[in-house]
Design a protein around this motif. Structure first.
Motif, PDB file in Angstrom:
ATOM      1  N   ASN A  46       0.815  -1.219   0.000  1.00 11.19           N
ATOM      2  CA  ASN A  46       0.000   0.000   0.000  1.00 11.19           C
ATOM      3  C   ASN A  46       0.846   1.266   0.000  1.00 11.19           C
ATOM      4  O   ASN A  46       0.326   2.360   0.190  1.00 11.19           O
ATOM      5  CB  ASN A  46      -0.948   0.002   1.205  1.00 11.19           C
ATOM      6  CG  ASN A  46      -1.976  -1.095   1.115  1.00 11.19           C
ATOM      7  OD1 ASN A  46      -2.581  -1.307   0.075  1.00 11.19           O
ATOM      8  ND2 ASN A  46      -2.158  -1.826   2.195  1.00 11.19           N
ATOM      9  N   ALA A  47       2.151   1.106  -0.206  1.00 10.77           N
ATOM     10  CA  ALA A  47       3.050   2.262  -0.226  1.00 10.77           C
ATOM     11  C   ALA A  47       2.816   3.088  -1.492  1.00 10.77           C
ATOM     12  O   ALA A  47       2.284   2.602  -2.488  1.00 10.77           O
ATOM     13  CB  ALA A  47       4.499   1.798  -0.165  1.00 10.77           C
ATOM     14  N   VAL A  48       3.223   4.351  -1.444  1.00 12.61           N
ATOM     15  CA  VAL A  48       3.101   5.250  -2.584  1.00 12.61           C
ATOM     16  C   VAL A  48       4.347   5.108  -3.451  1.00 12.61           C
ATOM     17  O   VAL A  48       5.469   5.148  -2.945  1.00 12.61           O
ATOM     18  CB  VAL A  48       2.938   6.711  -2.107  1.00 12.61           C
ATOM     19  CG1 VAL A  48       2.950   7.673  -3.288  1.00 12.61           C
ATOM     20  CG2 VAL A  48       1.658   6.856  -1.303  1.00 12.61           C
ATOM     21  N   GLY A  49       4.124   4.935  -4.742  1.00 15.00           N
ATOM     22  CA  GLY A  49       5.254   4.820  -5.653  1.00 15.00           C
ATOM     23  C   GLY A  49       4.847   4.324  -7.022  1.00 15.00           C
ATOM     24  O   GLY A  49       3.689   4.423  -7.420  1.00 15.00           O
ATOM     25  N   VAL A  50       5.834   3.752  -7.723  1.00 16.82           N
ATOM     26  CA  VAL A  50       5.650   3.317  -9.104  1.00 16.82           C
ATOM     27  C   VAL A  50       6.031   1.841  -9.229  1.00 16.82           C
ATOM     28  O   VAL A  50       7.052   1.404  -8.698  1.00 16.82           O
ATOM     29  CB  VAL A  50       6.523   4.167 -10.059  1.00 16.82           C
ATOM     30  CG1 VAL A  50       6.431   3.669 -11.489  1.00 16.82           C
ATOM     31  CG2 VAL A  50       6.107   5.635  -9.983  1.00 16.82           C
ATOM     32  N   TYR A  51       5.205   1.102  -9.950  1.00 22.22           N
ATOM     33  CA  TYR A  51       5.463  -0.299 -10.256  1.00 22.22           C
ATOM     34  C   TYR A  51       6.160  -0.356 -11.609  1.00 22.22           C
ATOM     35  O   TYR A  51       5.669   0.207 -12.585  1.00 22.22           O
ATOM     36  CB  TYR A  51       4.155  -1.083 -10.287  1.00 22.22           C
ATOM     37  CG  TYR A  51       3.503  -1.159  -8.930  1.00 22.22           C
ATOM     38  CD1 TYR A  51       3.731  -2.260  -8.103  1.00 22.22           C
ATOM     39  CD2 TYR A  51       2.704  -0.131  -8.450  1.00 22.22           C
ATOM     40  CE1 TYR A  51       3.153  -2.330  -6.838  1.00 22.22           C
ATOM     41  CE2 TYR A  51       2.122  -0.195  -7.190  1.00 22.22           C
ATOM     42  CZ  TYR A  51       2.355  -1.303  -6.394  1.00 22.22           C
ATOM     43  OH  TYR A  51       1.793  -1.363  -5.139  1.00 22.22           O
ATOM     44  N   LYS A  52       7.312  -1.044 -11.629  1.00 29.56           N
ATOM     45  CA  LYS A  52       8.139  -1.108 -12.834  1.00 29.56           C
ATOM     46  C   LYS A  52       8.304  -2.543 -13.303  1.00 29.56           C
ATOM     47  O   LYS A  52       8.197  -3.482 -12.507  1.00 29.56           O
ATOM     48  CB  LYS A  52       9.523  -0.522 -12.541  1.00 29.56           C
ATOM     49  CG  LYS A  52       9.509   0.936 -12.176  1.00 29.56           C
ATOM     50  CD  LYS A  52      10.915   1.423 -11.914  1.00 29.56           C
ATOM     51  CE  LYS A  52      10.948   2.912 -11.634  1.00 29.56           C
ATOM     52  NZ  LYS A  52      12.327   3.381 -11.444  1.00 29.56           N
ATOM     53  N   CYS A  53       8.630  -2.696 -14.572  1.00 28.06           N
ATOM     54  CA  CYS A  53       8.874  -4.005 -15.158  1.00 28.06           C
ATOM     55  C   CYS A  53      10.113  -4.634 -14.517  1.00 28.06           C
ATOM     56  O   CYS A  53      11.162  -3.998 -14.424  1.00 28.06           O
ATOM     57  CB  CYS A  53       9.076  -3.864 -16.661  1.00 28.06           C
ATOM     58  SG  CYS A  53       9.468  -5.428 -17.488  1.00 28.06           S
ATOM     59  N   LYS A  54       9.995  -5.876 -14.082  1.00 26.84           N
ATOM     60  CA  LYS A  54      11.111  -6.607 -13.475  1.00 26.84           C
ATOM     61  C   LYS A  54      12.260  -6.795 -14.471  1.00 26.84           C
ATOM     62  O   LYS A  54      13.426  -6.760 -14.092  1.00 26.84           O
ATOM     63  CB  LYS A  54      10.619  -7.978 -13.005  1.00 26.84           C
ATOM     64  CG  LYS A  54      11.692  -8.930 -12.565  1.00 26.84           C
ATOM     65  CD  LYS A  54      12.312  -8.532 -11.249  1.00 26.84           C
ATOM     66  CE  LYS A  54      11.397  -8.890 -10.126  1.00 26.84           C
ATOM     67  NZ  LYS A  54      11.940  -8.643  -8.806  1.00 26.84           N
ATOM     68  N   CYS A  55      11.940  -6.955 -15.746  1.00 30.61           N
ATOM     69  CA  CYS A  55      12.969  -7.259 -16.741  1.00 30.61           C
ATOM     70  C   CYS A  55      13.743  -6.042 -17.231  1.00 30.61           C
ATOM     71  O   CYS A  55      14.943  -6.129 -17.461  1.00 30.61           O
ATOM     72  CB  CYS A  55      12.347  -7.982 -17.930  1.00 30.61           C
ATOM     73  SG  CYS A  55      11.737  -9.625 -17.533  1.00 30.61           S
ATOM     74  N   CYS A  56      13.068  -4.910 -17.386  1.00 30.16           N
ATOM     75  CA  CYS A  56      13.747  -3.759 -18.001  1.00 30.16           C
ATOM     76  C   CYS A  56      13.647  -2.461 -17.201  1.00 30.16           C
ATOM     77  O   CYS A  56      14.290  -1.473 -17.548  1.00 30.16           O
ATOM     78  CB  CYS A  56      13.231  -3.531 -19.410  1.00 30.16           C
ATOM     79  SG  CYS A  56      11.532  -2.891 -19.485  1.00 30.16           S
ATOM     80  N   GLY A  57      12.820  -2.434 -16.158  1.00 30.74           N
ATOM     81  CA  GLY A  57      12.697  -1.234 -15.332  1.00 30.74           C
ATOM     82  C   GLY A  57      11.742  -0.177 -15.863  1.00 30.74           C
ATOM     83  O   GLY A  57      11.613   0.895 -15.263  1.00 30.74           O
TER      84      GLY A  57
END
Length: 136
Positions: A46-57
Motif C-alpha cells: 500500500n506504499a506510494v510509488g511506481v510499479y516497474k517491469c522486473k525485466c527492463c525497469g
C-alpha cells in the motif's frame, strides 16, 4: 501499441534472460506463466510509488491506480501512460483474455479484464513477480 514498436535493444535470448532472472521470474516473465494467487510480494503493498517491469525497469503502473480486487494478484485500473503496455488476444487455457506485456521488453505481466470498479472499467491483474516497486 503493437509488438513491432518494442525496443529492439531489449531483444535477448532465453539464455540471456535466464542469466538475469530467477527460475520463477523467467517462467512468468518470459514463458507467460502465472504465480500462484495470493502469494505475490506486491499484492498487499500500500506504499506510494511506481510499479516497474522486473525485466527492463520501465514504468508500468502507479500506486494511485492500484486497488484490491480480491482476485489474488495486484490489480490496477490503468497503465501509467498510454503505450506502457501491449495488449494481445490470448485464447490459451480454453479462455478468451487479453494478455498484457511490457511495451519495452515484451515481458509477460498478466491480463486485463473489462470489469474494473472505477471509471476506466479495467482490471489489470498483474503478477507481482513481473514487477518491482519504487517507493516515492
Amino acid at each position: 501499441m503493437d509488438k513491432n514498436s518494442m525496443n529492439k535493444d531489449m531483444t535477448k535470448t532465453d539464455a540471456e534472460w535466464q542469466a538475469q532472472l530467477t527460475d520463477e521470474e523467467f517462467y512468468v516473465c518470459r514463458k507467460k506463466g502465472t504465480e500462484h494467487p495470493y502469494t505475490g510480494t506486491l499484492l498487499n503493498n500500500n506504499a506510494v510509488g511506481v510499479y516497474k517491469c522486473k525485466c527492463c525497469g520501465s514504468e508500468l503502473f502507479t500506486s494511485d491506480s492500484k486497488f484490491n480486487s480480491g482476485c489474488g494478484w495486484p490489480s490496477f485500473d490503468k497503465e501509467i501512460k498510454d503505450g506502457a503496455v501491449i495488449y494481445t488476444e490470448d485464447n490459451s487455457l480454453a479462455m478468451q483474455r487479453i494478455e498484457v506485456t511490457c511495451s519495452h521488453c515484451d515481458s509477460h505481466l498478466g491480463h486485463v479484464f473489462p470489469d474494473g470498479p472505477t471509471e476506466t472499467g479495467q482490471r489489470f491483474c498483474i503478477n507481482s513477480i513481473s514487477m518491482e516497486f519504487d517507493e516515492k
